[in-house]
Design a protein around this motif. Structure first.
Motif, PDB file in Angstrom:
ATOM      1  N   LEU A   1       8.078  53.302  56.417  1.00 16.68           N
ATOM      2  CA  LEU A   1       8.648  53.315  57.761  1.00 16.68           C
ATOM      3  C   LEU A   1       8.234  52.038  58.482  1.00 16.68           C
ATOM      4  CD1 LEU A   1       9.979  54.365  60.342  1.00 16.68           C
ATOM      5  CD2 LEU A   1       7.980  55.837  60.691  1.00 16.68           C
ATOM      6  N   THR A   2       6.958  51.691  58.395  1.00 16.49           N
ATOM      7  CA  THR A   2       6.472  50.456  59.022  1.00 16.49           C
ATOM      8  C   THR A   2       7.259  49.259  58.507  1.00 16.49           C
ATOM      9  OG1 THR A   2       4.276  51.458  59.230  1.00 16.49           O
ATOM     10  CG2 THR A   2       4.422  49.063  59.443  1.00 16.49           C
ATOM     11  N   LEU A   3       7.440  49.176  57.191  1.00 19.07           N
ATOM     12  CA  LEU A   3       8.203  48.076  56.594  1.00 19.07           C
ATOM     13  C   LEU A   3       9.647  48.083  57.095  1.00 19.07           C
ATOM     14  CD1 LEU A   3       8.360  45.731  54.535  1.00 19.07           C
ATOM     15  CD2 LEU A   3       8.919  47.457  52.798  1.00 19.07           C
ATOM     16  N   SER A   4      10.242  49.259  57.180  1.00 19.57           N
ATOM     17  CA  SER A   4      11.650  49.349  57.580  1.00 19.57           C
ATOM     18  C   SER A   4      11.876  48.975  59.040  1.00 19.57           C
ATOM     19  CB  SER A   4      12.198  50.755  57.309  1.00 19.57           C
ATOM     20  OG  SER A   4      11.708  51.678  58.257  1.00 19.57           O
ATOM     21  N   LEU A   5      10.812  48.977  59.841  1.00 23.63           N
ATOM     22  CA  LEU A   5      10.944  48.642  61.259  1.00 23.63           C
ATOM     23  C   LEU A   5      10.956  47.131  61.524  1.00 23.63           C
ATOM     24  CD1 LEU A   5       8.685  51.377  62.860  1.00 23.63           C
ATOM     25  CD2 LEU A   5      11.180  51.203  62.981  1.00 23.63           C
ATOM     26  N   LEU A   6      10.788  46.299  60.502  1.00 23.90           N
ATOM     27  CA  LEU A   6      10.759  44.846  60.731  1.00 23.90           C
ATOM     28  C   LEU A   6      11.995  44.336  61.474  1.00 23.90           C
ATOM     29  CD1 LEU A   6       9.104  43.397  57.494  1.00 23.90           C
ATOM     30  CD2 LEU A   6       8.051  43.931  59.705  1.00 23.90           C
TER      31      LEU A   6
ATOM     32  N   ALA B   1      -1.618  46.802  60.430  1.00 23.78           N
ATOM     33  CA  ALA B   1      -1.037  47.924  59.691  1.00 23.78           C
ATOM     34  C   ALA B   1      -0.474  47.435  58.368  1.00 23.78           C
ATOM     35  CB  ALA B   1       0.075  48.575  60.507  1.00 23.78           C
ATOM     36  N   MET B   2       0.202  46.280  58.414  1.00 25.93           N
ATOM     37  CA  MET B   2       0.911  45.794  57.245  1.00 25.93           C
ATOM     38  C   MET B   2       1.016  44.282  57.288  1.00 25.93           C
ATOM     39  SD  MET B   2       4.876  46.445  56.242  1.00 25.93           S
ATOM     40  CE  MET B   2       5.382  45.028  57.195  1.00 25.93           C
ATOM     41  N   VAL B   3       0.956  43.679  56.112  1.00 25.91           N
ATOM     42  CA  VAL B   3       1.243  42.257  55.963  1.00 25.91           C
ATOM     43  C   VAL B   3       2.245  42.146  54.819  1.00 25.91           C
ATOM     44  CG1 VAL B   3       0.332  39.958  55.485  1.00 25.91           C
ATOM     45  CG2 VAL B   3      -1.069  41.614  56.745  1.00 25.91           C
ATOM     46  N   ALA B   4       3.376  41.510  55.089  1.00 21.46           N
ATOM     47  CA  ALA B   4       4.422  41.373  54.079  1.00 21.46           C
ATOM     48  C   ALA B   4       4.930  39.937  54.058  1.00 21.46           C
ATOM     49  CB  ALA B   4       5.581  42.313  54.389  1.00 21.46           C
ATOM     50  N   GLU B   5       5.277  39.496  52.874  1.00 22.18           N
ATOM     51  CA  GLU B   5       5.949  38.210  52.735  1.00 22.18           C
ATOM     52  C   GLU B   5       7.420  38.538  52.489  1.00 22.18           C
ATOM     53  OE1 GLU B   5       5.687  34.966  49.346  1.00 22.18           O
ATOM     54  OE2 GLU B   5       3.883  34.917  50.623  1.00 22.18           O
ATOM     55  N   THR B   6       8.247  38.248  53.485  1.00 23.83           N
ATOM     56  CA  THR B   6       9.658  38.635  53.431  1.00 23.83           C
ATOM     57  C   THR B   6      10.540  37.423  53.167  1.00 23.83           C
ATOM     58  OG1 THR B   6       9.909  38.397  55.816  1.00 23.83           O
ATOM     59  CG2 THR B   6       9.266  40.571  55.002  1.00 23.83           C
ATOM     60  N   VAL B   7      11.665  37.690  52.530  1.00 25.81           N
ATOM     61  CA  VAL B   7      12.596  36.630  52.153  1.00 25.81           C
ATOM     62  C   VAL B   7      13.950  36.931  52.774  1.00 25.81           C
ATOM     63  CG1 VAL B   7      13.640  35.377  50.218  1.00 25.81           C
ATOM     64  CG2 VAL B   7      11.370  36.439  49.939  1.00 25.81           C
TER      65      VAL B   7
ATOM     66  N   TYR C   1      16.766  39.418  51.757  1.00 28.16           N
ATOM     67  CA  TYR C   1      16.831  39.155  50.324  1.00 28.16           C
ATOM     68  C   TYR C   1      15.698  39.851  49.566  1.00 28.16           C
ATOM     69  CZ  TYR C   1      18.017  36.457  46.141  1.00 28.16           C
ATOM     70  OH  TYR C   1      18.405  36.070  44.875  1.00 28.16           O
ATOM     71  N   GLY C   2      14.708  40.355  50.310  1.00 22.27           N
ATOM     72  CA  GLY C   2      13.640  41.105  49.664  1.00 22.27           C
ATOM     73  C   GLY C   2      12.271  40.752  50.189  1.00 22.27           C
ATOM     74  N   SER C   3      11.274  41.172  49.438  1.00 21.56           N
ATOM     75  CA  SER C   3       9.881  40.905  49.782  1.00 21.56           C
ATOM     76  C   SER C   3       9.153  40.429  48.537  1.00 21.56           C
ATOM     77  CB  SER C   3       9.194  42.171  50.293  1.00 21.56           C
ATOM     78  OG  SER C   3       9.832  42.644  51.453  1.00 21.56           O
ATOM     79  N   ASN C   4       8.319  39.431  48.705  1.00 19.11           N
ATOM     80  CA  ASN C   4       7.508  38.964  47.584  1.00 19.11           C
ATOM     81  C   ASN C   4       6.246  39.797  47.439  1.00 19.11           C
ATOM     82  OD1 ASN C   4       9.291  36.903  47.032  1.00 19.11           O
ATOM     83  ND2 ASN C   4       8.221  35.427  48.294  1.00 19.11           N
ATOM     84  N   ARG C   5       5.727  40.263  48.566  1.00 20.26           N
ATOM     85  CA  ARG C   5       4.469  41.009  48.558  1.00 20.26           C
ATOM     86  C   ARG C   5       4.400  41.836  49.833  1.00 20.26           C
ATOM     87  NH1 ARG C   5      -1.229  39.924  46.778  1.00 20.26           N
ATOM     88  NH2 ARG C   5      -2.516  40.783  48.422  1.00 20.26           N
TER      89      ARG C   5
END
Length: 159
Positions: A69-74, A148-154, A97-101
């Protein structure tokens, strides 16, 4: 709509911001209603998210948001009272395009406020008229040091 410190009108202007913070969103409160709706949409009814009584006796002390849910709220957070760079290049479309991490560092308790902070990591033309950007998206929890979250997004922008 928040405040924009800078407006980017070209790929060259965007490329010049690699390594820089692009901005921060406003705070968004995570409600039990949102968590329940996400559980319904995804079929993930794990008790730590939706069983309030049982969750109160968990190590978290209450229900928490799903990591996904946290990821989907970006996208929502990116448009929520955004303060920072406004990318206003003429585009045909922009796609995720996705997430690397992706790492879910800390649980998000229901009732907590979260916000998004974005740092631009790279900008590359991957095809003629297609620009790929990689960003570090950090979701912060109000009053907590660890995110809460750290993401590398593309993302891909079609010019």
């Amino acid at each position: 709509m928040g405040e924009h410190a800078k407006t980017v009108n070209s790929v060259e202007e965007l490329r010049a911001l690699v390594g820089e913070e692009m901005g921060v969103s406003g705070w968004l409160t995570i409600t039990q209603e949102r968590v329940n709706a996400f559980a319904e949409a995804t079929g993930d009814h794990q008790w730590i998210h939706v069983d309030l009584e049982r969750a109160r006796s968990s190590p978290m002390g209450g229900p928490i948001a799903h990591g996904y849910l946290t990821l989907s709220l970006l996208p929502l957070l990116r448009d929520h009272e955004w303060q920072g760079v406004d990318v206003a290049m003429p585009t045909k479309m922009v796609i995720n395009y996705g997430s690397n991490r992706v790492r879910f560092v800390s649980p998000v308790p229901v009732g907590a406020r979260i916000r998004l902070r974005v740092k631009l990591l790279s900008v590359d033309e991957v095809q003629p008229g297609v620009v790929q950007s990689v960003s570090q998206a950090t979701v912060e929890i109000d009053g907590q040091e660890k995110p809460a979250m750290v993401a590398e997004t593309v993302g891909r922008t079609y010019l």
